[in-house]
Scaffold this active site. Structure first.
Site, PDB file in Angstrom:
ATOM      1  N   GLU A 187       0.824  -1.208   0.000  1.00  0.00           N
ATOM      2  CA  GLU A 187       0.000   0.000   0.000  1.00  0.00           C
ATOM      3  C   GLU A 187       0.859   1.259   0.000  1.00  0.00           C
ATOM      4  O   GLU A 187       0.579   2.205  -0.736  1.00  0.00           O
ATOM      5  CB  GLU A 187      -0.934   0.014   1.224  1.00  0.00           C
ATOM      6  N   CYS A 198      -2.521  -3.039   7.260  1.00  0.00           N
ATOM      7  CA  CYS A 198      -2.118  -2.957   8.664  1.00  0.00           C
ATOM      8  C   CYS A 198      -2.289  -1.505   9.136  1.00  0.00           C
ATOM      9  O   CYS A 198      -2.617  -0.617   8.350  1.00  0.00           O
ATOM     10  CB  CYS A 198      -0.667  -3.411   8.824  1.00  0.00           C
ATOM     11  N   CYS A 248      -0.297   1.117   7.191  1.00  0.00           N
ATOM     12  CA  CYS A 248      -0.865   1.396   5.873  1.00  0.00           C
ATOM     13  C   CYS A 248      -2.178   2.157   5.975  1.00  0.00           C
ATOM     14  O   CYS A 248      -2.458   3.020   5.140  1.00  0.00           O
ATOM     15  CB  CYS A 248      -1.024   0.097   5.094  1.00  0.00           C
TER      16      CYS A 248
END
Length: 163
Positions: free
Chosen positions: A55, A83, A86
């Protein structure tokens, strides 16, 4: 291309780069007006950079290609639920929508990252890396100068964002 096509592209990108360059199997693409404007794969191990998640790499690529840090009007398609790092990058980039394939909960038994979520939610003094505040006033004065110059407003265009 449809939403499904963009996701399929992100998944195939993750597979291809895993096989070609040894990337971890996580990829993302940024889409604006039906066109891919950024893509990235997780090269944490290859590049020795813990921030190079798919990302983040896709956001960096899109920002560079478009010449802006503001990706409003763009969506991100990612092969796995982002996560916390990101998610923060997505928020700062102002992406409109997130589409993901794998859920973190579904892959947690393969690669547990629960500690990350728990660590982030703790007060800074209780996190796994010891933290100690130093020179707060000096650093605050620099931030205040930046805000007073008007430059901070370029980042703070959303009403809910505050320094």
């Amino acid at each position: 291309m449809t939403e499904t096509d963009f996701m399929r592209y992100a998944i195939e990108l993750s597979r291809r780069k895993m096989q070609e360059i040894g990337a971890a199997p996580f990829a993302a693409v940024i889409v604006r007006d039906g066109e891919i404007v950024g893509e990235g794969v997780n090269t944490v191990l290859a590049d020795h950079d813990p921030t190079l998640h798919g990302e983040v790499a896709a956001i960096r690529d899109a920002c560079k290609r478009l010449g802006t840090f503001d990706l409003s009007g763009c969506d991100i398609y990612t092969s796995c639920e982002p996560c916390e790092m990101c998610v923060a990058a997505i928020w700062w980039a102002r992406l409109d929508r997130v589409f993901y394939a794998n859920a973190l909960a579904d892959t947690n038994h393969l690669m547990p990252i629960d500690g990350l979520t728990q660590d982030i939610r703790r007060p800074i003094g209780e996190r796994s890396a010891p933290a100690r505040q130093l020179l707060a006033k000096e650093a605050f004065d620099v931030i205040k100068q930046w805000v007073d110059s008007g430059e901070a407003a370029k980042l703070m265009t959303r009403p809910e964002r505050r320094l």
